[in-house]
Design an enzyme around this catalytic site. Structure first.
Site, mmCIF file in Angstrom:
data_model
loop_
_atom_site.group_PDB
_atom_site.id
_atom_site.type_symbol
_atom_site.label_atom_id
_atom_site.label_comp_id
_atom_site.label_asym_id
_atom_site.label_seq_id
_atom_site.Cartn_x
_atom_site.Cartn_y
_atom_site.Cartn_z
ATOM 1 N N LYS A 1 9.303 -1.121 4.670
ATOM 2 C CA LYS A 1 8.981 0.153 4.020
ATOM 3 C C LYS A 1 9.992 0.340 2.895
ATOM 4 O O LYS A 1 11.197 0.141 3.087
ATOM 5 C CB LYS A 1 9.022 1.311 5.014
ATOM 6 C CG LYS A 1 10.292 1.446 5.814
ATOM 7 C CD LYS A 1 10.177 2.607 6.781
ATOM 8 C CE LYS A 1 11.361 2.624 7.736
ATOM 9 N NZ LYS A 1 11.230 3.588 8.803
ATOM 10 N N ARG B 1 3.102 7.266 17.654
ATOM 11 C CA ARG B 1 3.544 5.874 17.697
ATOM 12 C C ARG B 1 4.417 5.569 18.907
ATOM 13 O O ARG B 1 4.707 4.411 19.192
ATOM 14 C CB ARG B 1 4.243 5.479 16.400
ATOM 15 C CG ARG B 1 5.610 6.047 16.182
ATOM 16 C CD ARG B 1 6.148 5.437 14.889
ATOM 17 N NE ARG B 1 7.383 6.034 14.475
ATOM 18 C CZ ARG B 1 8.570 5.658 14.943
ATOM 19 N NH1 ARG B 1 8.657 4.710 15.843
ATOM 20 N NH2 ARG B 1 9.656 6.244 14.494
ATOM 21 N N GLU C 1 -2.634 6.485 9.484
ATOM 22 C CA GLU C 1 -1.857 7.689 9.215
ATOM 23 C C GLU C 1 -2.736 8.903 9.482
ATOM 24 O O GLU C 1 -3.874 8.964 9.020
ATOM 25 C CB GLU C 1 -1.405 7.677 7.747
ATOM 26 C CG GLU C 1 -0.217 8.555 7.469
ATOM 27 C CD GLU C 1 1.104 7.919 7.905
ATOM 28 O OE1 GLU C 1 1.112 6.742 8.323
ATOM 29 O OE2 GLU C 1 2.136 8.616 7.826
ATOM 30 N N LYS D 1 2.763 4.510 1.111
ATOM 31 C CA LYS D 1 3.260 5.051 2.378
ATOM 32 C C LYS D 1 3.012 6.551 2.354
ATOM 33 O O LYS D 1 3.653 7.270 1.597
ATOM 34 C CB LYS D 1 4.755 4.741 2.523
ATOM 35 C CG LYS D 1 5.362 5.250 3.808
ATOM 36 C CD LYS D 1 6.786 4.750 3.931
ATOM 37 C CE LYS D 1 7.533 5.255 5.143
ATOM 38 N NZ LYS D 1 6.803 6.006 6.131
ATOM 39 N N GLU E 1 0.855 -1.187 0.000
ATOM 40 C CA GLU E 1 0.000 0.000 0.000
ATOM 41 C C GLU E 1 0.889 1.233 0.000
ATOM 42 O O GLU E 1 2.095 1.129 0.257
ATOM 43 C CB GLU E 1 -0.933 -0.009 1.217
ATOM 44 C CG GLU E 1 -0.196 -0.068 2.547
ATOM 45 C CD GLU E 1 -1.114 -0.479 3.697
ATOM 46 O OE1 GLU E 1 -2.232 0.040 3.756
ATOM 47 O OE2 GLU E 1 -0.689 -1.312 4.525
ATOM 48 N N ARG F 1 2.187 8.598 11.834
ATOM 49 C CA ARG F 1 1.665 7.309 12.271
ATOM 50 C C ARG F 1 0.954 7.505 13.603
ATOM 51 O O ARG F 1 1.550 8.041 14.542
ATOM 52 C CB ARG F 1 2.851 6.347 12.421
ATOM 53 C CG ARG F 1 2.513 4.983 12.945
ATOM 54 C CD ARG F 1 2.117 4.061 11.819
ATOM 55 N NE ARG F 1 1.786 2.734 12.274
ATOM 56 C CZ ARG F 1 2.659 1.748 12.458
ATOM 57 N NH1 ARG F 1 3.939 1.967 12.240
ATOM 58 N NH2 ARG F 1 2.262 0.550 12.849
#
Ligand SMILES: [Zn+2]
Ligand SMILES: [Zn+2]
Lengths: 515, 330
Positions: free
Chosen positions: A388, A243, A268, A223, A221, A228
């Site tokens: 990532k 986070r 996000e 980024k 998906e 976050r």
């Protein structure tokens, strides 16, 4: 402020953990609210204050002391905050409270800050000045963790360490309900609700690593370049955590309002207008605020793009595989346009994904996330389940030298460009780009092509070497098929430099140096 | 006569050729004038020594009866060779004095030795002596040194003793002056219980008491179990076996250096007490302003800071660059 300053000084020289706990416990027992709560948060590093830079401090000190004497002093002491605390001229000491000092550092605007700091220093004695400056520079360093804070609090005779741990994340400075509880008052029930759960993090990757893996095992998906967050809604208590578990709810009342669900979601935080995601800079305007005005709420509306669920309708999903969590997520109805679900990318091979990554549909996308379909949601940063793959393009400034008509939707326009770099006095073609620009830019480019054609070879037009474009690409290979000797991977036009003279474009040597 | 021909630095220390004497000489000389009893200022082996009665007593106690061939108590203006000298209280330790050197013609020079302007119950206060040239120490010659009221430090010590009633507090303090200063401060702050002192402090504490300084009840810290919560010892004792008789003590140190955290950390102390017998920056600069000498000479310490201050105040100043003074008392 005096009691806080002497506590800090004492802690700074006390090596024993037990002695530290005793000193802090006695301080907490003897100090009224809200000072003791602020002090505790400052010591454990849980106090978010405006940070004062060393250069601002130097500037302030230079207004009060000869610069040479200041330099000699700093040389001797070795710590800027301490030097300034020591040399600052004594004023009328009226012992302002710690809360007043904290307030100043929480609410003063950037422009007014230097004068406010000076005025505060004028009201303090030397050890209080040091405590204040340590607070202002975010550099307390007294070796007192949140865990030790809970031990000191438990030592006050009320709730035990596990009792405190259970609702720690729900508490925020200055912890007045907590101290009430310790003194025999009611347990702050709401604090125990909507707790933060440790998040799962991804490791960076590249094409080489991915090639060893089967694309079928993974979801991918976009980024998004936001923040976050963990959005928790638990029996009416709603919290938004960073986070690291910092509660940032206060700065995002619009998002909290929209969180009309029961669960713990991972996603996000973004600023979005009419479905468009705004650049990170716009989100930044919403961060680190105690409260948000109506104007900002309207001009910078925030929302969530969710990609995982940890807990949903009372069920802990963390041990279940991602594809099952994803199914629950996709089926959920959030009932608010501020919250949507991050969609999965279609790809069959890693090269497909590389192409998508190289040409994302929005500039606020900073790469792709790749997650194993069978991954459980575990805390920390395990290597393997989540990756990532950030967009980290290389760029050169090149000159457009040829243009060709595009196909399909773009067939009316010149959209296929060949660009070149300088090699001595001539331009050597180094690559072709078909994308990277918007439709509006395409029309402008087309206009430029028509006005600057020097020769035609069938569908190809040679252009006067006038227009510079910034070309972004993912990698570089040596190539005997190209006259330049190098081939770019996934080149695209990342910016049109209408402003830059062609003579200032890059040389072939620049590209070769990137090899 | 120019000031720098009346008095100038030599390898042996500040020398006055007209009077044929050195002040606080670093090596044995024929004739020495001594400002005070600290070992970096008062050495043995000189011919004739002139100092205050207390300083001579202290030198005798520390170095034995034969520390000099002859001694003379400074008492009022005294003619030595072609100059007149006089001794004036410096407020540093018991018996400490500034030495004024007055030639028949030419500038009057005051050598302050080590001095202090904060009230100290164990010695006479500093006496400002008008002069043309003032020779100042610069042990704490930087604006970072602004010492708190000494009583606040005694209060800090007592607060720590109340915070940790089961832990003995071992405070490092030099034998001459600082130890007695700390004890008298604690007494002034209202602490009446017996205070234990390390054996190396006994002679000088007894001398202070004999001179009428009230130190309260002192007991020796020599037994295996020392029955006192507060123990004073010279810094050297902390590296010796002696210290091992104390279980989990709070270690403190009384010194002007404790004003700077890095210095306190170097010492490894848990309780830094900022108690000094030297001038801090505000009182040093205030003294220069008050005396308004036409020239300032700077001896040991951080000369740069004092020289810069004089430059800003448009007072001629120069460093004497004397080596060998090690600030025993701090
Ligand atoms: Zn001395
Ligand atoms: Zn000295």
């Amino acid at each position: 402020m005096k009691a806080f300053a002497s506590l800090l000084e004492r802690l700074a020289f006390t090596p024993s953990r037990n002695a530290k706990l005793q000193l802090v416990r006695h301080y907490l027992e003897r100090t009224p609210d809200p000072d003791r709560g602020w002090a505790l948060a400052a010591m454990t590093g849980d106090l978010q204050l405006r940070t004062v830079t060393p250069s601002m401090l130097r500037g302030l000190a230079a207004e009060r002391l000869d610069e040479k004497l200041l330099a000699l002093s700093y040389d001797f002491v070795g710590d800027l905050a301490e030097t300034i605390a020591l040399v600052w001229p004594d004023g009328a000491e009226d012992d302002p409270s710690l809360s007043q000092a904290v307030d100043l550092l929480r609410t003063t605007g950037k422009v007014a800050l230097p004068a406010a700091i000076s005025a505060m220093l004028d009201r303090l004695g030397p050890s209080e000045r040091l405590a204040f400056l340590k607070l202002a520079t975010g550099n307390l360093r007294v070796g007192f963790s949140a865990r030790m804070a809970r031990m000191a609090l438990a030592g006050m005779g009320g709730p035990s360490v596990p009792d405190l741990e259970e609702l720690w994340h729900g508490l925020s400075p200055p912890y007045v309900p907590l101290f009430d509880w310790i003194a025999g008052g009611a347990r702050p029930e709401n604090a125990a609700r909507a707790p933060f759960r440790p998040v799962m993090l991804a490791t960076p990757t590249d094409l080489e690593e991915l090639r060893a893996l089967s694309p079928d095992d993974f979801y991918a998906e976009w980024k998004w370049d936001g923040i976050r967050v963990q959005a928790v809604s638990d029996e009416g208590i709603r919290r938004l955590y960073s986070r690291t578990g910092e509660d940032i709810s206060e700065a995002f009342p619009d998002v909290i309002d929209a969180m009309d669900f029961d669960g713990t979601a991972d996603g996000e935080l973004l600023v979005r207008r009419d479905g468009e995601i705004a650049p990170f800079g716009e989100l930044q305007k919403r961060l680190n605020r105690k409260s948000v005005g109506k104007g900002l709420l309207a001009s910078h509306p925030a929302g969530l793009r969710l990609y995982d669920l940890l807990i949903w309708l009372g069920r802990d999903l963390r041990s279940e595989p991602l594809h099952q969590r994803r199914a629950v997520l996709d089926a959920a109805d959030f009932g608010d346009a501020r919250i949507d679900v991050s969609s999965l990318l279609k790809f069959a091979t890693w090269d497909d994904l590389a192409k998508l990554r190289a040409d994302p549909p929005a500039t606020v996308i900073e790469g792709v996330m790749i997650k194993r379909r069978d991954s459980a949601y575990v805390s920390g940063r395990p290597r393997g389940p989540w990756f990532k793959w950030k967009r980290d393009p290389m760029v050169v400034d090149a000159v457009l030298i040829y243009a060709q008509r595009g196909h399909g939707k773009r067939s009316g326009f010149h959209s296929d460009f060949t660009f070149g770099l300088w090699d001595g006095p001539e331009l050597v073609p180094v690559g072709k780009a078909y994308f990277g620009f918007t439709d509006a830019e395409l029309r402008e480019l087309d206009k430029f092509v028509r006005a600057n054609t020097t020769e035609r070879y069938g569908p190809v037009r040679a252009l006067a070497p006038k227009l510079v474009v910034e070309v972004a690409f993912e990698g570089l290979n040596r190539s005997s098929r190209h006259r330049s000797g190098v081939a770019m991977r996934f080149p695209r036009i990342s910016r049109i430099r209408w402003d830059k003279p062609a003579a200032e474009a890059d040389h072939l040597a620049t590209l070769e140096a990137l090899l | 006569m120019r000031a720098d021909s009346i008095l100038f630095p030599t390898e042996s220390g500040l020398y006055c050729p007209e009077g044929g004497f050195h002040i606080d000489p670093l090596r044995p000389v024929e004739r020495a004038l001594i400002t005070h009893g600290h070992s970096d200022h008062a050495r043995s082996g000189h011919g004739a020594v002139m100092a205050t009665r207390e300083t001579l007593d202290i030198m005798r106690l520390r170095m034995g009866p034969d520390f000099a061939a002859s001694t003379q108590i400074a008492d009022g203006p005294t003619r030595i060779g072609g100059v007149t000298v006089s001794f004036h209280p410096a407020g540093h330790v018991l018996g400490s004095a500034q030495i004024a050197v007055t030639p028949d013609r030419g500038p009057k020079i005051v050598v302050s030795g080590d001095y202090c302007r904060a009230p100290n119950p164990t010695c006479l206060p500093f006496e400002p002596v008008p002069c043309d040239v003032f020779v100042t120490e610069a042990t704490f010659g930087l604006p970072v040194f602004r010492f708190p009221e000494p009583l606040t430090q005694a209060a800090k010590l007592l607060a720590s003793m109340a915070e940790f009633p089961d832990r003995q507090h071992l405070i490092g303090a030099y034998a001459l002056g600082k130890a007695q200063h700390v004890i008298s401060l604690v007494r002034e702050a209202g602490y009446a219980a017996p205070i234990a002192i390390h054996g190396a402090l006994k002679t000088l504490c007894d001398y202070y008491i004999g001179q009428g300084v009230d130190l309260g009840e002192l007991i020796p810290a020599t037994a295996d179990e020392v029955p006192a919560q507060l123990v004073i010892a010279p810094p050297s004792a902390f590296a010796s076996l002696w210290v091992q008789r104390f279980r989990d003590p709070v270690i403190g140190f009384a010194s002007g250096w404790m004003a700077v955290r890095a210095r306190a950390r170097q010492r490894g102390v848990e309780l830094p007490l900022i108690i000094s017998d030297h001038v801090d920056w505000p009182s040093l600069t205030a003294t220069l302003t008050e005396l308004a000498p036409s020239e300032v000479w700077v001896t040991h310490g951080t000369e740069d800071g004092v020289i810069r201050w004089c430059e800003l105040a448009q007072t001629p100043a120069r460093p004497l660059r004397l080596v060998g003074y090690e600030d025993e008392a701090e």
